[in-house]
Design a protein around this motif. Structure first.
Motif, mmCIF file in Angstrom:
data_model
loop_
_atom_site.group_PDB
_atom_site.id
_atom_site.type_symbol
_atom_site.label_atom_id
_atom_site.label_comp_id
_atom_site.label_asym_id
_atom_site.label_seq_id
_atom_site.Cartn_x
_atom_site.Cartn_y
_atom_site.Cartn_z
ATOM 1 N N PHE A 7 17.757 7.156 -42.866
ATOM 2 C CA PHE A 7 16.772 8.159 -42.466
ATOM 3 C C PHE A 7 16.674 9.264 -43.513
ATOM 4 C CE2 PHE A 7 17.860 7.342 -37.728
ATOM 5 C CZ PHE A 7 17.062 6.220 -37.726
ATOM 6 N N LYS A 8 15.447 9.614 -43.889
ATOM 7 C CA LYS A 8 15.236 10.758 -44.775
ATOM 8 C C LYS A 8 14.562 11.898 -44.021
ATOM 9 C CE LYS A 8 15.343 8.224 -48.974
ATOM 10 N NZ LYS A 8 15.273 8.384 -50.361
ATOM 11 N N THR A 9 13.719 11.529 -43.066
ATOM 12 C CA THR A 9 13.032 12.512 -42.233
ATOM 13 C C THR A 9 13.173 12.079 -40.780
ATOM 14 O OG1 THR A 9 11.421 12.916 -43.966
ATOM 15 C CG2 THR A 9 10.826 13.630 -41.770
ATOM 16 N N VAL A 10 13.430 13.044 -39.926
ATOM 17 C CA VAL A 10 13.534 12.754 -38.493
ATOM 18 C C VAL A 10 12.421 13.511 -37.786
ATOM 19 C CG1 VAL A 10 14.951 12.996 -36.427
ATOM 20 C CG2 VAL A 10 16.031 12.404 -38.603
ATOM 21 N N SER A 11 11.615 12.789 -37.036
ATOM 22 C CA SER A 11 10.530 13.400 -36.272
ATOM 23 C C SER A 11 10.922 13.462 -34.803
ATOM 24 C CB SER A 11 9.245 12.582 -36.425
ATOM 25 O OG SER A 11 8.808 12.647 -37.760
ATOM 26 N N THR A 31 16.502 14.813 -45.270
ATOM 27 C CA THR A 31 16.070 15.986 -46.026
ATOM 28 C C THR A 31 15.312 16.985 -45.166
ATOM 29 O OG1 THR A 31 14.081 14.824 -46.732
ATOM 30 C CG2 THR A 31 15.984 14.747 -48.221
ATOM 31 N N SER A 32 14.814 16.532 -44.020
ATOM 32 C CA SER A 32 14.121 17.473 -43.139
ATOM 33 C C SER A 32 13.921 16.881 -41.751
ATOM 34 C CB SER A 32 12.756 17.864 -43.718
ATOM 35 O OG SER A 32 11.879 16.761 -43.707
ATOM 36 N N PHE A 33 13.737 17.792 -40.810
ATOM 37 C CA PHE A 33 13.366 17.439 -39.442
ATOM 38 C C PHE A 33 11.927 17.899 -39.248
ATOM 39 C CE2 PHE A 33 17.936 17.741 -39.242
ATOM 40 C CZ PHE A 33 18.294 16.690 -38.415
ATOM 41 N N VAL A 49 14.811 22.659 -41.163
ATOM 42 C CA VAL A 49 16.041 22.889 -40.409
ATOM 43 C C VAL A 49 15.672 22.929 -38.930
ATOM 44 C CG1 VAL A 49 17.973 24.470 -40.031
ATOM 45 C CG2 VAL A 49 17.048 24.143 -42.338
ATOM 46 N N LEU A 50 16.474 22.269 -38.098
ATOM 47 C CA LEU A 50 16.166 22.138 -36.669
ATOM 48 C C LEU A 50 16.782 23.271 -35.854
ATOM 49 C CD1 LEU A 50 14.863 20.248 -34.521
ATOM 50 C CD2 LEU A 50 17.101 19.155 -34.318
ATOM 51 N N PHE A 51 15.935 23.884 -35.014
ATOM 52 C CA PHE A 51 16.329 24.999 -34.152
ATOM 53 C C PHE A 51 15.886 24.720 -32.725
ATOM 54 C CE2 PHE A 51 15.506 26.758 -38.315
ATOM 55 C CZ PHE A 51 16.529 27.667 -38.510
ATOM 56 N N ASP A 52 16.364 25.567 -31.795
ATOM 57 C CA ASP A 52 15.766 25.560 -30.469
ATOM 58 C C ASP A 52 14.362 26.166 -30.606
ATOM 59 O OD1 ASP A 52 16.376 28.260 -30.844
ATOM 60 O OD2 ASP A 52 16.951 28.555 -28.763
ATOM 61 N N LYS A 53 13.584 26.163 -29.559
ATOM 62 C CA LYS A 53 12.182 26.588 -29.628
ATOM 63 C C LYS A 53 12.025 28.016 -30.147
ATOM 64 C CE LYS A 53 7.826 25.722 -28.999
ATOM 65 N NZ LYS A 53 7.165 24.664 -29.756
ATOM 66 N N PRO A 62 19.608 19.746 -42.494
ATOM 67 C CA PRO A 62 19.484 18.429 -43.128
ATOM 68 C C PRO A 62 20.452 18.266 -44.303
ATOM 69 C CG PRO A 62 17.409 19.681 -43.291
ATOM 70 C CD PRO A 62 18.408 20.550 -42.623
ATOM 71 N N MET A 63 21.373 17.332 -44.192
ATOM 72 C CA MET A 63 22.409 17.130 -45.203
ATOM 73 C C MET A 63 21.863 16.678 -46.549
ATOM 74 S SD MET A 63 25.382 15.352 -42.887
ATOM 75 C CE MET A 63 26.706 15.506 -44.062
ATOM 76 N N GLY A 64 20.680 16.084 -46.557
ATOM 77 C CA GLY A 64 20.108 15.589 -47.800
ATOM 78 C C GLY A 64 19.329 16.620 -48.597
ATOM 79 N N ARG A 65 19.218 17.829 -48.078
ATOM 80 C CA ARG A 65 18.508 18.886 -48.818
ATOM 81 C C ARG A 65 19.228 19.186 -50.112
ATOM 82 N NH1 ARG A 65 17.585 24.161 -47.481
ATOM 83 N NH2 ARG A 65 15.750 24.129 -48.762
ATOM 84 N N SER A 66 18.467 19.361 -51.172
ATOM 85 C CA SER A 66 19.085 19.602 -52.474
ATOM 86 C C SER A 66 19.191 21.081 -52.817
ATOM 87 C CB SER A 66 18.292 18.871 -53.564
ATOM 88 O OG SER A 66 16.955 19.328 -53.573
#
Length: 131
Positions: A7-11, A31-33, A49-53, A62-66
């Motif tokens: 996975f590179k992007t999670v939707s 790399t991103s959500f 970066v994933l947050f609550d609402k 995202p661990m793949g962010r450079s």
């Protein structure tokens, strides 16, 4: 999804209301959500970066962010344990242990000052006075 390797992007669709802590643990290529704008429970910033609402809880970075740095938004009050561990892992163990050392030193200093204040109030003398 733990240890997902491709996975590179999670939707996150609008129907998702819960994501377990560590669900994307060890997914080093993400790399991103992305979050559906109709989702009532989650959101992302411009870095993916994933947050609550309300962006008061940072859930996953995202661990793949450079990027070499990331500034946590002022709205964040809670950093999920897994996200915190990841930040520490990314920063390096030396920096984490230095931060812990500084924190412990500050706490010990505050406790020492408070202890001296209490001793002075109860017994009428300073703990550090040498006769």
């Amino acid at each position: 999804f733990y240890s997902c390797s491709n996975f590179k992007t999670v939707s996150v669709p609008s129907t998702v209301s819960e994501i377990g802590e560590g669900a994307f643990g060890n997914c080093r290529k993400i790399t991103s959500f992305n979050v559906n704008s109709s989702n009532q429970y989650f959101s992302v910033d411009s870095y993916g970066v994933l947050f609550d609402k309300n962006k008061t809880r940072l859930m996953f970075y995202p661990m793949g962010r450079s990027a070499s740095s990331y500034t946590i938004p002022n709205t964040v009050n809670i950093i999920d344990t897994y996200a915190y561990r990841l930040f520490m892992e990314m920063r390096g163990k030396e920096e984490a242990s230095a931060a812990v050392g500084i924190f412990k030193t500050v706490i010990n200093f505050v406790l020492l000052i408070v202890g001296n204040y209490i001793t002075k109030k109860i017994n009428g003398y300073n703990m550090f006075a040498i006769d």
